[in-house]
Design an enzyme around this catalytic site. Sequence first.
Site, PDB file in Angstrom:
ATOM      1  N   LYS A  83      71.082  13.488   4.427  1.00 35.23           N
ATOM      2  CA  LYS A  83      72.109  12.665   4.242  1.00 35.23           C
ATOM      3  C   LYS A  83      73.037  13.326   5.355  1.00 35.23           C
ATOM      4  O   LYS A  83      73.206  14.170   5.386  1.00 35.23           O
ATOM      5  CB  LYS A  83      72.890  12.716   2.837  1.00 35.23           C
ATOM      6  CG  LYS A  83      73.594  11.724   2.633  1.00 35.23           C
ATOM      7  CD  LYS A  83      74.258  12.060   0.978  1.00 35.23           C
ATOM      8  CE  LYS A  83      75.043  10.978   0.565  1.00 35.23           C
ATOM      9  NZ  LYS A  83      76.095  11.305  -0.594  1.00 35.23           N
TER      10      LYS A  83
HETATM   11  C1  E4P Z   1      77.204   9.126  -2.668  1.00 34.91           C
HETATM   12  O1  E4P Z   1      76.360   9.155  -1.899  1.00 34.91           O
HETATM   13  C2  E4P Z   1      78.580   9.168  -2.195  1.00 34.91           C
HETATM   14  O2  E4P Z   1      78.932  10.703  -1.651  1.00 34.91           O
HETATM   15  C3  E4P Z   1      79.554   8.999  -3.508  1.00 34.91           C
HETATM   16  O3  E4P Z   1      79.169   7.624  -3.992  1.00 34.91           O
HETATM   17  C4  E4P Z   1      81.092   8.965  -3.164  1.00 34.91           C
HETATM   18  O4  E4P Z   1      81.794   8.680  -4.193  1.00 34.91           O
HETATM   19  P1  E4P Z   1      83.176   8.891  -4.415  1.00 34.91           P
HETATM   20  O5  E4P Z   1      84.232   8.081  -3.435  1.00 34.91           O
HETATM   21  O6  E4P Z   1      83.489   8.599  -5.707  1.00 34.91           O
HETATM   22  O7  E4P Z   1      83.727  10.184  -3.957  1.00 34.91           O
END
Ligand code: E4P
Length: 214
Positions: A83
């Site tokens: 990521k």
């Molecule tokens: C997933 O890959 C993301 O990091 C996550 O969905 C972010 O979610 P949030 O905005 O609720 O922290």
Amino acid sequence: MEFFIDTAEVEEIKEAYSWGIIDGVTTNPSLIAKSGRSQEDVIKEIASIVDGPISAEVIATDSEGMIKEGSQLAEIHPNIVIKLPLTIDGIKACKYFSDNEIKTNVTLCFSANQALVAAKAGATYISPFVGRLDDIGQTGMQLIEEIREIYDNYGFSTKILTASIRHTDHMKAAALIGSDVATVPFKVLKALYSHPLTDKGLEQFLKDHASASN
Ligand code: E4P
């Protein structure tokens, strides 16, 4: 449509995976910090539970550091997806991994143009954050529509991974638009199953069955 669970809590992953509808897992540095464990430990344990893509995020902000860190993460398990943040360095690292056949998830995407450059660099997944856009008064799901149209215009193979999902309506909208994947918190995943009429109907069926058998 693929369903990923958005958590670093192993117990949540075990339970949701046992339901038979989970294809993969996403984590981020905040979720790992919340778990109170090291990223390596959490990722190893998740890989022993889930047979599917597991996103692990780099902390470095320069492309060289991201490549080094991402290469180490990729060695943990073949299902690890690197990521990377949507910055120039993140996209450079994405191109490197894509050229080396290592899967990537480009994260923190808030515009269609960002999604376009990620696809150009060969990202496996693009993660647009719909909830965080809603939080600042924009319409997160509109971004999913735009990216779907752009990717379809050119046949980009990058998968749209709708992220920052906060409620079941986000999930329904993502499915209607044709998002390839949605990453969903445990609470929202559980809520996908429920409807008050299902509970009411089941209660009545069981009552009728019990009175007929007496
Ligand atoms: C997933 O890959 C993301 O990091 C996550 O969905 C972010 O979610 P949030 O905005 O609720 O922290």
